[in-house]
Design a protein around this motif. Structure first.
Motif, PDB file in Angstrom:
ATOM      1  N   ALA A  25       0.830  -1.214   0.000  1.00  0.00           N
ATOM      2  CA  ALA A  25       0.000   0.000   0.000  1.00  0.00           C
ATOM      3  C   ALA A  25       0.862   1.261   0.000  1.00  0.00           C
ATOM      4  CB  ALA A  25      -0.939  -0.012   1.210  1.00  0.00           C
ATOM      5  N   LYS A  26       1.918   1.265   0.778  1.00  0.00           N
ATOM      6  CA  LYS A  26       2.801   2.429   0.836  1.00  0.00           C
ATOM      7  C   LYS A  26       3.522   2.650  -0.490  1.00  0.00           C
ATOM      8  CE  LYS A  26       3.623   2.482   5.797  1.00  0.00           C
ATOM      9  NZ  LYS A  26       4.566   2.225   6.886  1.00  0.00           N
ATOM     10  N   VAL A  27       3.997   1.576  -1.122  1.00  0.00           N
ATOM     11  CA  VAL A  27       4.676   1.720  -2.423  1.00  0.00           C
ATOM     12  C   VAL A  27       3.701   2.275  -3.447  1.00  0.00           C
ATOM     13  CG1 VAL A  27       5.807   0.490  -4.331  1.00  0.00           C
ATOM     14  CG2 VAL A  27       6.368  -0.114  -1.973  1.00  0.00           C
ATOM     15  N   GLN A  28       2.473   1.777  -3.439  1.00  0.00           N
ATOM     16  CA  GLN A  28       1.479   2.220  -4.416  1.00  0.00           C
ATOM     17  C   GLN A  28       1.161   3.704  -4.275  1.00  0.00           C
ATOM     18  OE1 GLN A  28      -1.355  -0.910  -3.428  1.00  0.00           O
ATOM     19  NE2 GLN A  28      -0.969  -1.935  -5.378  1.00  0.00           N
ATOM     20  N   LYS A  29       1.248   4.252  -3.074  1.00  0.00           N
ATOM     21  CA  LYS A  29       0.932   5.665  -2.848  1.00  0.00           C
ATOM     22  C   LYS A  29       2.137   6.587  -3.015  1.00  0.00           C
ATOM     23  CE  LYS A  29      -2.719   4.595   0.428  1.00  0.00           C
ATOM     24  NZ  LYS A  29      -3.087   4.546   1.840  1.00  0.00           N
ATOM     25  N   ALA A  30       3.328   6.050  -2.870  1.00  0.00           N
ATOM     26  CA  ALA A  30       4.546   6.874  -2.857  1.00  0.00           C
ATOM     27  C   ALA A  30       4.938   7.324  -4.266  1.00  0.00           C
ATOM     28  CB  ALA A  30       5.693   6.094  -2.216  1.00  0.00           C
ATOM     29  N   ARG A  31       5.828   8.307  -4.304  1.00  0.00           N
ATOM     30  CA  ARG A  31       6.355   8.833  -5.566  1.00  0.00           C
ATOM     31  C   ARG A  31       7.853   9.057  -5.423  1.00  0.00           C
ATOM     32  NH1 ARG A  31       2.717   6.795  -7.299  1.00  0.00           N
ATOM     33  NH2 ARG A  31       0.685   7.639  -7.681  1.00  0.00           N
ATOM     34  N   GLY A  32       8.529   9.073  -6.558  1.00  0.00           N
ATOM     35  CA  GLY A  32       9.939   9.441  -6.609  1.00  0.00           C
ATOM     36  C   GLY A  32      10.846   8.529  -5.813  1.00  0.00           C
ATOM     37  N   LYS A  33      11.796   9.173  -5.151  1.00  0.00           N
ATOM     38  CA  LYS A  33      12.826   8.442  -4.398  1.00  0.00           C
ATOM     39  C   LYS A  33      12.210   7.607  -3.270  1.00  0.00           C
ATOM     40  CE  LYS A  33      17.115   8.950  -1.903  1.00  0.00           C
ATOM     41  NZ  LYS A  33      18.288   9.730  -1.639  1.00  0.00           N
ATOM     42  N   ARG A  34      11.186   8.149  -2.621  1.00  0.00           N
ATOM     43  CA  ARG A  34      10.535   7.418  -1.527  1.00  0.00           C
ATOM     44  C   ARG A  34       9.919   6.109  -2.038  1.00  0.00           C
ATOM     45  NH1 ARG A  34      10.926   5.558   3.221  1.00  0.00           N
ATOM     46  NH2 ARG A  34       8.973   5.325   4.332  1.00  0.00           N
ATOM     47  N   LYS A  35       9.334   6.153  -3.225  1.00  0.00           N
ATOM     48  CA  LYS A  35       8.752   4.957  -3.822  1.00  0.00           C
ATOM     49  C   LYS A  35       9.842   3.916  -4.081  1.00  0.00           C
ATOM     50  CE  LYS A  35       5.552   3.600  -7.405  1.00  0.00           C
ATOM     51  NZ  LYS A  35       4.449   4.154  -8.164  1.00  0.00           N
ATOM     52  N   GLU A  36      10.966   4.363  -4.581  1.00  0.00           N
ATOM     53  CA  GLU A  36      12.092   3.467  -4.845  1.00  0.00           C
ATOM     54  C   GLU A  36      12.586   2.810  -3.553  1.00  0.00           C
ATOM     55  OE1 GLU A  36      16.615   4.010  -6.388  1.00  0.00           O
ATOM     56  OE2 GLU A  36      15.077   5.152  -7.443  1.00  0.00           O
TER      57      GLU A  36
END
Length: 189
Positions: A25-36
């Motif tokens: 869920a967190k990966v799906q909502k994150a963007r950019g470096k945080r998603k990585e």
């Protein structure tokens, strides 16, 4: 959180399943470096979790629960498919246009896999194995996780023996690669 000395393997795995669902869920909502970063955490958790299950839990299930061989065969098939897709996603990278759609498909498949394990394997294991043995299995699972590879290696297969033979050298390589990646991230100016 449960006292880890008293926690049994089923409770430990249920806790990890929740962590995995939460990370998806967190990966799906994150963007950019945080998603990585979150995706790297997810890859590591899934790789370590599945390897340890294949080494500790599935062999016990085969031996101790009714229809254990059939139950484990179904889970191993799901794990193999998930490893392939996780490796593909890792290769694509979080910025690829297909990443989010494929991640959502993987999240659904992994959640279904966890549900199958919880219903078909863990509930029976809890009935068939003493609480003391389940606690000992939790310790063995933690030890297996400590030396497990941190990335999916679909070619390695899904057997306990294969993981024990190939896992440690691959894990050393994975952990060295992780250390270099982490060092490089922390030293970017």
């Amino acid at each position: 959180m449960t006292d880890t000395r008293q926690q049994n393997v089923v409770d430990l795995l249920l806790e990890q399943h929740e962590q995995i669902r939460d990370l998806f869920a967190k990966v799906q909502k994150a963007r950019g470096k945080r998603k990585e970063e979150l995706f790297s955490d997810l890859v590591r958790l899934l790789a370590v979790h599945e390897t340890a299950e294949e080494e500790i839990v599935h062999p016990a299930s085969r031996e101790k629960i009714p229809s254990g061989e059939k139950v484990v065969a179904g889970r191993l098939k799901e794990e193999s498919e998930a490893k392939e897709e996780l490796a593909h996603l890792h290769d694509l990278g979080v910025d690829h246009p297909e990443f989010d759609g494929k991640l959502a498909e993987l999240a659904e498949a992994v959640s279904a896999h966890a549900d199958h394990e919880e219903r078909e394997e863990f509930s029976q294991l809890r009935k068939a194995v003493s609480e003391d043995e389940l606690r000992k299995m939790a310790g063995a699972l933690r030890a297996a996780e400590a030396i497990a590879p941190t990335r999916p290696h679909p070619a390695a297969g899904e057997s306990a023996v294969g993981n024990m033979l190939l896992g440690p050298p691959v894990a050393v390589f994975d952990r060295m690669r992780d250390a270099v990646r982490d060092w490089s991230r922390s030293n970017k100016g």
